[in-house]
Design an enzyme around this catalytic site. Sequence first.
Site, PDB file in Angstrom:
ATOM      1  N   GLU A  17       0.839  -1.204   0.000  1.00  0.00           N
ATOM      2  CA  GLU A  17       0.000   0.000   0.000  1.00  0.00           C
ATOM      3  C   GLU A  17       0.870   1.250   0.000  1.00  0.00           C
ATOM      4  OE1 GLU A  17      -3.775   0.152   2.029  1.00  0.00           O
ATOM      5  OE2 GLU A  17      -3.006   1.801   3.251  1.00  0.00           O
ATOM      6  N   TYR A  49      -6.739   7.004  -0.307  1.00  0.00           N
ATOM      7  CA  TYR A  49      -7.468   8.213  -0.674  1.00  0.00           C
ATOM      8  C   TYR A  49      -7.569   9.071   0.580  1.00  0.00           C
ATOM      9  CZ  TYR A  49     -11.247  10.828  -3.019  1.00  0.00           C
ATOM     10  OH  TYR A  49     -12.027  11.785  -3.621  1.00  0.00           O
ATOM     11  N   HIS A 152     -14.275  -2.453  14.505  1.00  0.00           N
ATOM     12  CA  HIS A 152     -14.165  -1.029  14.195  1.00  0.00           C
ATOM     13  C   HIS A 152     -14.430  -0.231  15.480  1.00  0.00           C
ATOM     14  CE1 HIS A 152     -15.252   2.959  12.646  1.00  0.00           C
ATOM     15  NE2 HIS A 152     -14.430   2.647  11.659  1.00  0.00           N
ATOM     16  N   GLN A 179      -7.822  -4.282   8.619  1.00  0.00           N
ATOM     17  CA  GLN A 179      -7.036  -3.319   9.371  1.00  0.00           C
ATOM     18  C   GLN A 179      -5.791  -4.043   9.876  1.00  0.00           C
ATOM     19  OE1 GLN A 179      -5.876  -0.514  10.021  1.00  0.00           O
ATOM     20  NE2 GLN A 179      -7.705   0.498  10.850  1.00  0.00           N
TER      21      GLN A 179
END
Length: 291
Positions: A17, A49, A152, A179
Amino acid sequence: MKLSELFSQDKLSLSFEVFPPKTDSAFDSVKHATEEIARLHPSFMSVTYGAGGGTSRYTLEIAKNIKQNYGVPTLAHLTCVSSTRETVREKIEQMKAAGIENVMALRGDLTPELEKSDRSAWAYRHAVDLIRDIKESGADFCIGGACYPEIHPESVDQKEDIKYLKQKVDAGCSFLTTQMFFDNNLFYNFMYKIREAGITVPVVPGIMPITRAGQVERAVTLSGSFMPQRFKALVDKFGSSPRAMQQAGIAYATDQIIDLFANGIKNVHVYSMNNPDVAANILNNLSDILG
Ligand code: FAD
């Protein structure tokens, strides 16, 4: 190449990434770093992004450059939480025009301003709204979604988190990326639970090599990741020496990746943070394993 095709293959894959620059003046150095990583020929590269300090402006430009000039399949991230439907449709058209085939559809983090604003006025409340919108647009993207082995931070509990995760998959996600986590057992446990809940798409574990002691606090604050004792000891011992910390962090991440491959996981994503040295060292450590 659509990533669903890559994930259906039998061979092991490693992807990296990168994130776009925060300022215009940083563009050239970030572009150069992403090109150095592309030259390593990873299985694919994802371009965030507006995350990790980068802006959204250059996501497409970097993704297009990596794909067209280096032949590396790309995954362009897109967030929706502060966007209008018109902006998102425009982005989708731009992605299509740039030849992007894979999109990571995300909600994005809630800023303090967003937290205070009137949610009923938002065009998108959750990533599932974006996934449905992309599908409705007729764009033929392979869509990915985010998932959280340690839940989350906004979720009440794991059961609820997995219930909403299933909605994302049912809406059109072909794969999920996790994650970061530092204890593989959390991932294996999560996999068991989501498979039991009927989520069958490929799940790509995301591994973050911690190469600076300062990253630890950020990882804990941003993602609430659990730090195993073995990892804490490593940071305590080597955190004050940048080179030793980089070597130890890469070794720890490599160890996690080997364990994942050994336990049947075929595709692993590395949060390489625009660092070609980290990406190269990890690939080198795995050269015979990846074949
Ligand atoms: P969602 O799937 O919408 O989930 C957010 C919360 O809402 C969860 O608690 C979920 O359980 C809940 N929820 C979901 N659907 C519903 C529903 N229908 N009703 C009620 N509750 C619901 N951020 C960036 O800004 N840019 C990036 O490029 C970026 N890339 C990322 C890549 C990965 C692999 C990961 C794991 C995260 C990334 N992030 C990125 C961070 C991400 O934007 C945040 O974690 C954000 O807070 C949640 O995004 P999401 O897409 O998972 O949201």
